[in-house]
Design a protein around this motif. Structure first.
Motif, short mmCIF file in Angstrom:
data_model
loop_
_atom_site.label_atom_id
_atom_site.label_comp_id
_atom_site.label_asym_id
_atom_site.label_seq_id
_atom_site.Cartn_x
_atom_site.Cartn_y
_atom_site.Cartn_z
N TYR A 37 0.81 -1.22 0.00
CA TYR A 37 0.00 0.00 0.00
C TYR A 37 0.85 1.27 0.00
O TYR A 37 0.55 2.22 0.70
CB TYR A 37 -0.97 0.02 1.18
CG TYR A 37 -1.78 -1.24 1.33
CD1 TYR A 37 -2.55 -1.71 0.28
CD2 TYR A 37 -1.77 -1.96 2.52
CE1 TYR A 37 -3.29 -2.87 0.41
CE2 TYR A 37 -2.51 -3.12 2.65
CZ TYR A 37 -3.26 -3.57 1.59
OH TYR A 37 -4.00 -4.71 1.72
N GLY A 38 1.91 1.30 -0.76
CA GLY A 38 2.72 2.51 -0.84
C GLY A 38 4.20 2.20 -0.70
O GLY A 38 4.63 1.06 -0.86
N ARG A 58 5.24 -1.64 5.62
CA ARG A 58 5.70 -3.00 5.37
C ARG A 58 4.84 -3.99 6.14
O ARG A 58 4.21 -3.64 7.13
CB ARG A 58 7.16 -3.15 5.79
CG ARG A 58 8.11 -2.32 4.96
CD ARG A 58 9.56 -2.49 5.40
NE ARG A 58 10.45 -1.74 4.55
CZ ARG A 58 10.95 -2.17 3.41
NH1 ARG A 58 10.66 -3.39 2.98
NH2 ARG A 58 11.75 -1.41 2.68
N ARG A 59 4.87 -5.26 5.67
CA ARG A 59 4.11 -6.31 6.33
C ARG A 59 4.96 -7.57 6.43
O ARG A 59 5.66 -7.95 5.49
CB ARG A 59 2.85 -6.65 5.54
CG ARG A 59 2.04 -7.79 6.20
CD ARG A 59 0.93 -8.27 5.32
NE ARG A 59 1.49 -8.87 4.11
CZ ARG A 59 0.86 -8.91 2.93
NH1 ARG A 59 -0.33 -8.41 2.79
NH2 ARG A 59 1.44 -9.46 1.89
N TYR A 62 1.90 -4.94 10.42
CA TYR A 62 2.15 -3.81 9.54
C TYR A 62 2.95 -2.75 10.29
O TYR A 62 2.57 -2.34 11.39
CB TYR A 62 0.81 -3.21 9.07
CG TYR A 62 0.05 -4.15 8.18
CD1 TYR A 62 0.19 -4.10 6.80
CD2 TYR A 62 -0.82 -5.10 8.71
CE1 TYR A 62 -0.51 -4.95 5.97
CE2 TYR A 62 -1.53 -5.96 7.89
CZ TYR A 62 -1.36 -5.89 6.53
OH TYR A 62 -2.05 -6.75 5.71
N TYR A 63 4.05 -2.32 9.68
CA TYR A 63 4.95 -1.40 10.37
C TYR A 63 5.66 -0.48 9.38
O TYR A 63 5.68 -0.73 8.17
CB TYR A 63 5.98 -2.18 11.18
CG TYR A 63 6.98 -2.94 10.33
CD1 TYR A 63 8.25 -2.41 10.07
CD2 TYR A 63 6.66 -4.17 9.76
CE1 TYR A 63 9.17 -3.09 9.28
CE2 TYR A 63 7.57 -4.85 8.97
CZ TYR A 63 8.82 -4.31 8.74
OH TYR A 63 9.72 -4.98 7.94
N VAL A 64 6.25 0.56 9.93
CA VAL A 64 7.11 1.47 9.17
C VAL A 64 8.47 1.46 9.85
O VAL A 64 8.56 1.60 11.07
CB VAL A 64 6.53 2.91 9.14
CG1 VAL A 64 7.52 3.88 8.52
CG2 VAL A 64 5.20 2.93 8.39
N ALA A 65 9.52 1.25 9.06
CA ALA A 65 10.88 1.30 9.58
C ALA A 65 11.42 2.71 9.39
O ALA A 65 11.58 3.18 8.27
CB ALA A 65 11.76 0.29 8.84
N GLU A 66 11.66 3.38 10.51
CA GLU A 66 12.25 4.71 10.48
C GLU A 66 13.73 4.58 10.82
O GLU A 66 14.21 3.48 11.10
CB GLU A 66 11.52 5.62 11.46
CG GLU A 66 10.06 5.83 11.09
CD GLU A 66 9.31 6.72 12.06
OE1 GLU A 66 9.84 7.01 13.16
OE2 GLU A 66 8.18 7.12 11.73
N LYS A 67 14.45 5.67 10.81
CA LYS A 67 15.90 5.62 11.02
C LYS A 67 16.29 4.94 12.33
O LYS A 67 17.20 4.12 12.36
CB LYS A 67 16.50 7.02 10.98
CG LYS A 67 16.54 7.60 9.60
CD LYS A 67 17.21 8.93 9.58
CE LYS A 67 17.19 9.47 8.16
NZ LYS A 67 17.93 10.70 8.03
N LEU A 88 -5.85 0.29 7.47
CA LEU A 88 -4.49 0.78 7.28
C LEU A 88 -4.47 2.20 6.71
O LEU A 88 -3.44 2.85 6.76
CB LEU A 88 -3.70 -0.16 6.39
CG LEU A 88 -3.44 -1.52 7.00
CD1 LEU A 88 -2.79 -2.44 5.97
CD2 LEU A 88 -2.59 -1.42 8.25
N GLY A 89 -5.58 2.65 6.20
CA GLY A 89 -5.64 4.01 5.68
C GLY A 89 -5.32 5.05 6.74
O GLY A 89 -4.88 6.14 6.44
#
Length: 101
Positions: free
Chosen positions: A54-55, A59-60, A71-76, A98-99
Motif C-alpha cells: 500500500y505505498g 511493510r508487512r 504492519y509497520y514502518v521502519a524509520e531511522k 491501514l488508511g
C-alpha cells in the motif's frame, strides 16, 4: 533499531487477537504473543525484511501460521507498529484500517 513503538490501534489489535485465541484454546494466546515478540526481534535486526504494501513506506510480515499480518514502518532509529490484523478478512476492510496508518 533502537526502539519499537506500538500505536494504540496496534496494541488494541494484539489484545483482541490474544483474547480471541485464548477463548479458542487456553495457551494459544500466549503462543501467539510469544511469536509476535520473536518476530519483532528479527525486525529490529533486519527492519527491511517485510514486503512493502500500500505505498512506499508501510511493510508487512506474516506471523502466527501466516494468518496474521504485522504492519509497520521502519524509520531511522525505530520501528512503528501500526497494526496486527487477521488476514482472513475482506481485503477492503484491511485497506480501510491501514488508511489511518
Amino acid at each position: 533499531m533502537n526502539q519499537t513503538l506500538w500505536t494504540l490501534g496496534a496494541e488494541m489489535d494484539v489484545q483482541a487477537i490474544y483474547e480471541r485465541l485464548e477463548v479458542l484454546e487456553e495457551g494459544m494466546g500466549d503462543r501467539f504473543y510469544g511469536e509476535v515478540l520473536a518476530d519483532l526481534k528479527l525486525l529490529e535486526a533486519f527492519p527491511e525484511i517485510g514486503s512493502l504494501v500500500y505505498g512506499d513506506r508501510l511493510r508487512r510480515v506474516f506471523v502466527f501460521n501466516r494468518n496474521y499480518g504485522l504492519y509497520y514502518v521502519a524509520e531511522k532509529s525505530r520501528l512503528v507498529i501500526h497494526a496486527l490484523l487477521d488476514l482472513r478478512q475482506d481485503p477492503d476492510q484491511i485497506r480501510r484500517r491501514l488508511g489511518r496508518a
